[in-house]
Design a protein around this motif. Structure first.
Motif, PDB file in Angstrom:
ATOM      1  N   GLU A   2      68.480  46.143  17.354  1.00 13.12           N
ATOM      2  CA  GLU A   2      68.109  46.311  18.747  1.00 13.12           C
ATOM      3  C   GLU A   2      68.768  47.552  19.336  1.00 13.12           C
ATOM      4  O   GLU A   2      69.863  47.923  18.945  1.00 13.12           O
ATOM      5  N   ASN A  15      55.840  42.006  33.418  1.00 12.59           N
ATOM      6  CA  ASN A  15      56.983  41.156  33.096  1.00 12.59           C
ATOM      7  C   ASN A  15      56.436  39.812  32.651  1.00 12.59           C
ATOM      8  O   ASN A  15      55.660  39.191  33.369  1.00 12.59           O
ATOM      9  N   TYR A  19      57.460  36.325  24.474  1.00 10.42           N
ATOM     10  CA  TYR A  19      57.492  37.564  23.691  1.00 10.42           C
ATOM     11  C   TYR A  19      56.135  37.887  23.076  1.00 10.42           C
ATOM     12  O   TYR A  19      55.659  39.011  23.163  1.00 10.42           O
ATOM     13  N   ALA A  22      53.776  39.178  25.557  1.00 13.28           N
ATOM     14  CA  ALA A  22      54.137  40.542  25.953  1.00 13.28           C
ATOM     15  C   ALA A  22      53.621  41.548  24.928  1.00 13.28           C
ATOM     16  O   ALA A  22      53.092  42.603  25.298  1.00 13.28           O
ATOM     17  N   ILE A  40      58.445  47.079  24.331  1.00 11.22           N
ATOM     18  CA  ILE A  40      58.659  45.736  24.854  1.00 11.22           C
ATOM     19  C   ILE A  40      60.178  45.566  24.890  1.00 11.22           C
ATOM     20  O   ILE A  40      60.852  45.751  23.868  1.00 11.22           O
ATOM     21  N   LYS A  42      63.685  43.292  26.391  1.00 13.06           N
ATOM     22  CA  LYS A  42      64.237  42.062  26.964  1.00 13.06           C
ATOM     23  C   LYS A  42      65.033  42.456  28.191  1.00 13.06           C
ATOM     24  O   LYS A  42      65.877  43.351  28.138  1.00 13.06           O
ATOM     25  N   GLU A  48      63.074  37.417  30.822  1.00 19.62           N
ATOM     26  CA  GLU A  48      61.740  38.004  30.751  1.00 19.62           C
ATOM     27  C   GLU A  48      61.712  39.193  29.796  1.00 19.62           C
ATOM     28  O   GLU A  48      62.728  39.837  29.561  1.00 19.62           O
ATOM     29  N   TYR A  49      60.511  39.455  29.298  1.00 17.70           N
ATOM     30  CA  TYR A  49      60.240  40.665  28.538  1.00 17.70           C
ATOM     31  C   TYR A  49      59.459  41.587  29.454  1.00 17.70           C
ATOM     32  O   TYR A  49      58.582  41.143  30.196  1.00 17.70           O
ATOM     33  N   TYR A  68      68.272  47.332  29.173  1.00 20.18           N
ATOM     34  CA  TYR A  68      67.275  46.492  28.494  1.00 20.18           C
ATOM     35  C   TYR A  68      67.488  46.615  26.995  1.00 20.18           C
ATOM     36  O   TYR A  68      67.928  47.658  26.514  1.00 20.18           O
ATOM     37  N   LYS A  71      62.838  45.464  21.965  1.00 20.53           N
ATOM     38  CA  LYS A  71      62.465  44.475  20.967  1.00 20.53           C
ATOM     39  C   LYS A  71      61.313  44.939  20.074  1.00 20.53           C
ATOM     40  O   LYS A  71      61.205  44.511  18.941  1.00 20.53           O
TER      41      LYS A  71
END
Length: 74
Positions: A2, A15, A19, A22, A40, A42, A48-49, A68, A71
């Motif tokens: 990440e 938002n 996942y 998203a 995308i 987190k 939320e994503y 953030y 992801k």
């Protein structure tokens, strides 16, 4: 692995709590705007994503930006 990156929350395209949803919405949006890379991420609240344009990312925090975790890249 990440990557932590900074975005202004107001710049998000969407938002979403799920996942997979998203990623699907990001793929649809990417298909419509082929020239723009999306990520995308987190959210800082870990609930939320968010979908952002990759070009809006900052390596260092600026005014109104929050960290953030990336992801997925589209």
């Amino acid at each position: 692995m990440e990557t932590r990156i900074f975005f202004n929350p107001g710049d998000s395209i969407a938002n979403i709590h799920d996942y997979n949803e998203a990623v699907r919405k990001g793929q649809i949006f990417k298909r419509e705007r082929r020239n723009d890379d999306l990520v995308i991420a987190k959210g800082p609240d870990d609930e939320e994503y968010a979908i952002f344009y990759a070009k809006d990312a900052a390596q260092q925090p600026g005014a109104g930006q929050k960290p953030y975790q990336i992801k997925h890249k589209l």
